[in-house]
Design a protein around this motif. Structure first.
Motif, PDB file in Angstrom:
ATOM      1  N   PRO A 160       0.823  -1.217   0.000  1.00  0.00           N
ATOM      2  CA  PRO A 160       0.000   0.000   0.000  1.00  0.00           C
ATOM      3  C   PRO A 160       0.859   1.271   0.000  1.00  0.00           C
ATOM      4  CG  PRO A 160      -0.736  -1.517   1.713  1.00  0.00           C
ATOM      5  CD  PRO A 160       0.550  -2.057   1.175  1.00  0.00           C
ATOM      6  N   VAL A 161       0.222   2.355  -0.389  1.00  0.00           N
ATOM      7  CA  VAL A 161       0.895   3.656  -0.413  1.00  0.00           C
ATOM      8  C   VAL A 161       0.047   4.621   0.377  1.00  0.00           C
ATOM      9  CG1 VAL A 161       1.484   5.629  -1.872  1.00  0.00           C
ATOM     10  CG2 VAL A 161       1.997   3.308  -2.637  1.00  0.00           C
ATOM     11  N   ASN A 162       0.678   5.395   1.222  1.00  0.00           N
ATOM     12  CA  ASN A 162      -0.086   6.382   1.962  1.00  0.00           C
ATOM     13  C   ASN A 162      -0.179   7.686   1.199  1.00  0.00           C
ATOM     14  OD1 ASN A 162      -1.408   5.884   4.377  1.00  0.00           O
ATOM     15  ND2 ASN A 162      -0.356   7.633   5.282  1.00  0.00           N
ATOM     16  N   TRP A 183      -2.497   0.231   8.827  1.00  0.00           N
ATOM     17  CA  TRP A 183      -2.092  -0.901   7.991  1.00  0.00           C
ATOM     18  C   TRP A 183      -0.607  -1.154   8.155  1.00  0.00           C
ATOM     19  CZ3 TRP A 183       1.664  -0.027   4.331  1.00  0.00           C
ATOM     20  CH2 TRP A 183       1.838   1.291   3.908  1.00  0.00           C
ATOM     21  N   SER A 199      13.871  14.957   2.273  1.00  0.00           N
ATOM     22  CA  SER A 199      13.261  14.409   1.064  1.00  0.00           C
ATOM     23  C   SER A 199      13.266  15.448  -0.050  1.00  0.00           C
ATOM     24  CB  SER A 199      11.823  14.007   1.385  1.00  0.00           C
ATOM     25  OG  SER A 199      11.110  13.699   0.224  1.00  0.00           O
ATOM     26  N   GLU A 249      10.708  16.108  -1.531  1.00  0.00           N
ATOM     27  CA  GLU A 249       9.403  16.738  -1.383  1.00  0.00           C
ATOM     28  C   GLU A 249       9.587  18.178  -0.899  1.00  0.00           C
ATOM     29  OE1 GLU A 249       7.212  14.359   1.379  1.00  0.00           O
ATOM     30  OE2 GLU A 249       5.378  15.481   1.021  1.00  0.00           O
ATOM     31  N   HIS A 271       6.682   4.477  -4.044  1.00  0.00           N
ATOM     32  CA  HIS A 271       7.363   3.927  -2.867  1.00  0.00           C
ATOM     33  C   HIS A 271       8.684   4.633  -2.564  1.00  0.00           C
ATOM     34  CE1 HIS A 271       4.447   0.961  -1.900  1.00  0.00           C
ATOM     35  NE2 HIS A 271       4.547   0.328  -3.044  1.00  0.00           N
ATOM     36  N   ARG A 276      14.787   5.520  -0.555  1.00  0.00           N
ATOM     37  CA  ARG A 276      13.974   5.803   0.621  1.00  0.00           C
ATOM     38  C   ARG A 276      14.592   5.136   1.854  1.00  0.00           C
ATOM     39  NH1 ARG A 276       8.712   2.966   1.021  1.00  0.00           N
ATOM     40  NH2 ARG A 276       8.462   4.361   2.770  1.00  0.00           N
ATOM     41  N   GLY A 320       5.569   4.323  10.266  1.00  0.00           N
ATOM     42  CA  GLY A 320       5.622   4.524   8.813  1.00  0.00           C
ATOM     43  C   GLY A 320       5.926   5.958   8.417  1.00  0.00           C
ATOM     44  N   GLN A 375       9.497   6.671   7.674  1.00  0.00           N
ATOM     45  CA  GLN A 375      10.207   5.898   6.637  1.00  0.00           C
ATOM     46  C   GLN A 375      10.251   6.769   5.381  1.00  0.00           C
ATOM     47  OE1 GLN A 375      11.493   3.281   7.939  1.00  0.00           O
ATOM     48  NE2 GLN A 375      10.028   1.800   8.750  1.00  0.00           N
ATOM     49  N   LYS A 415      10.472   8.870   2.124  1.00  0.00           N
ATOM     50  CA  LYS A 415      10.588   8.511   0.704  1.00  0.00           C
ATOM     51  C   LYS A 415      11.256   9.649  -0.074  1.00  0.00           C
ATOM     52  CE  LYS A 415       5.970   7.475   0.328  1.00  0.00           C
ATOM     53  NZ  LYS A 415       4.750   6.778  -0.166  1.00  0.00           N
TER      54      LYS A 415
END
Ligand SMILES: Nc1nc2c(c(=O)[nH]1)N[C@H]1C(S)=C(S)[C@@H](COP(=O)(O)O)O[C@H]1N2
Ligand SMILES: [Mo]
Length: 397
Positions: free
Chosen positions: A249-251, A304, A334, A336, A371, A376, A384, A387, A389
């Motif tokens: 899964p991806v958040n 999750w 990141s 981002e 991901h 990452r 999570g 973690q 990315k």
């Protein structure tokens, strides 16, 4: 003979002047009694207690106070996965428990007079705080699992603060109700036997059986989001452990994080590592470094989690290459531009752990953009959200 056909005379009501007249409804349901309230309350109390303890662990791992950063343990590897899975599962299970508990006690809203004394007034106020805080915690937590935030405040600090309010009000409530709790804790106690003699024991058992079934149903249909042996029953959780690029899964997707423009210029991407001997490496050079494989879970705070095979470069090898000694903290930045998880700090226990990687591959394939391509963080026993990315820089602090 005549007498038997006539319905029994109702007991004559007390003269109107003897009772304060209540303008409110009265209740004749049989399960609004203290025995039922204690039965439902102790289950709710257990769920809330577990939820609180695991929530404090989660908060501590995610926002460690300064002194704790370097003592947070990176083991057991599955620690956060377990505690956060239990946090979300106990919170979900508490919802039907809360509803039944409120149902057993709601006639008390209509007691008359509403306040008998200062002490009674304070007790009612503490119950109002307890009900308000518990309702807020369970529903804000539930909405957080679906990432829906229909409120103007930020979730984490408010959810954390109200948890303490809840626990304070709960302890006060248990203290005030201690006589009722001890009188009705055991089915065989005098007080409870007297209630059951009224013939509602079977009703109470049905209610508790229904409650157990409801708790079982909401748990079974959601717990597979983190407890993967039950993943095929995961019908209601917002994320399914198998659904997502590369089976994970991806958040937050690369598009949502706004990193797609940067990824389109990935040829220009360099990993920068700062420290006594700063350096930078392009992707090809990173792939030339010694690669390590680990099996570690991503455990999202929203509930999750899933284990996966990762490979890449050990963070401690990069730290060493930059000339920083063991025991150094790292800051990870990141690509981002905005977003709460753009910058992350890692205590030395994590940074020195041989399992902590700057991962380049997931289950044998190059990371997908969602991901964290090109690189990452993956570390053991870590929420999570940490973690990170799309890593672009590591700073030895
Ligand atoms: N830069 C950055 N890293 C991030 C995030 C993010 O929004 N931005 N989300 C985090 C969250 S909340 C989780 S649960 C994990 C999920 O990793 P995955 O999407 O690869 O499964 O990534 C984390 N890393
Ligand atoms: Mo997450």
């Amino acid at each position: 003979m005549e007498d038997m056909k006539r319905p029994p005379e109702p007991p004559s009501p007390p003269p109107p002047s003897a009772l304060p007249s209540s303008p409110l409804p009265s209740f004749s349901g049989r399960l609004h009694d203290p025995r039922t309230a204690v039965s439902a309350g102790r289950l709710l109390g257990a769920a809330v207690g577990i939820c609180f303890a695991t929530g404090v662990i989660s908060h501590f791992l995610q926002h460690p106070p300064g002194w704790a950063v370097d003592v947070l343990p990176s083991r057991p590897v599955w620690g956060y996965r377990f505690s956060q899975g239990v946090h979300v599962a106990s919170g979900i299970a508490a919802i039907p428990l809360l509803l039944v508990k409120l149902w057993t006690v709601y006639p008390r809203l209509f007691v008359w007079p509403p306040v008998r004394s200062a002490r009674h007034g304070l007790e009612r106020l503490s119950v109002a705080v307890l009900v308000g805080a518990t309702t807020f915690e369970l529903f804000s937590g539930l909405l957080n699992t679906v990432q829906w935030y229909p409120w103007p405040f930020s979730f984490v600090p408010v959810h954390f603060a109200v948890a303490w309010l809840l626990v304070g009000a709960l302890l006060l409530h248990v203290a005030v109700k201690w006589p009722d709790i001890t009188a009705h804790w055991r089915r065989t106690s005098q007080a409870s036997a007297a209630l059951s003699a009224e013939g509602d024991g079977a009703d109470r058992r049905s209610l508790l059986l229904g409650l157990t079934a409801a708790v079982g149903a909401v748990t079974l249909t959601t717990v597979g989001q983190s407890f993967t042996p039950l993943k095929r029953f995961d019908l209601l959780a917002p994320r399914h452990p198998d659904h997502g690029p590369q089976g994970l899964p991806v958040n937050r997707t690369a598009a949502a994080a706004g990193v797609l423009p940067a990824l389109s210029r990935v040829r220009e991407w360099r990993l920068e590592v700062t420290g006594p001997r700063p350096f930078s490496l392009d992707l090809a050079a990173l792939r030339e470094l010694e690669q390590h494989a680990v099996v570690l879970p991503i455990a999202c705070v929203e509930g999750w989690s899933r284990s996966a095979h990762w490979s890449g470069v050990r963070i401690r090898d990069l730290r060493e290459r930059a000339g920083a000694p063991p025991g150094t903290r790292l800051r990870v930045v990141s690509l981002e531009r905005h977003g709460a998880y753009r910058v992350m700090e890692m205590g030395s226990d994590y940074a020195d752990d041989p399992l902590t990687l700057l991962a380049l591959r997931l289950d044998g394939q190059v990371l997908s953009p969602d991901h964290g391509y090109p690189a990452r963080i993956i570390a053991p026993n870590r929420p999570g959200v940490l973690q990170t990315k799309w890593v672009s820089r590591l700073e030895a602090l």
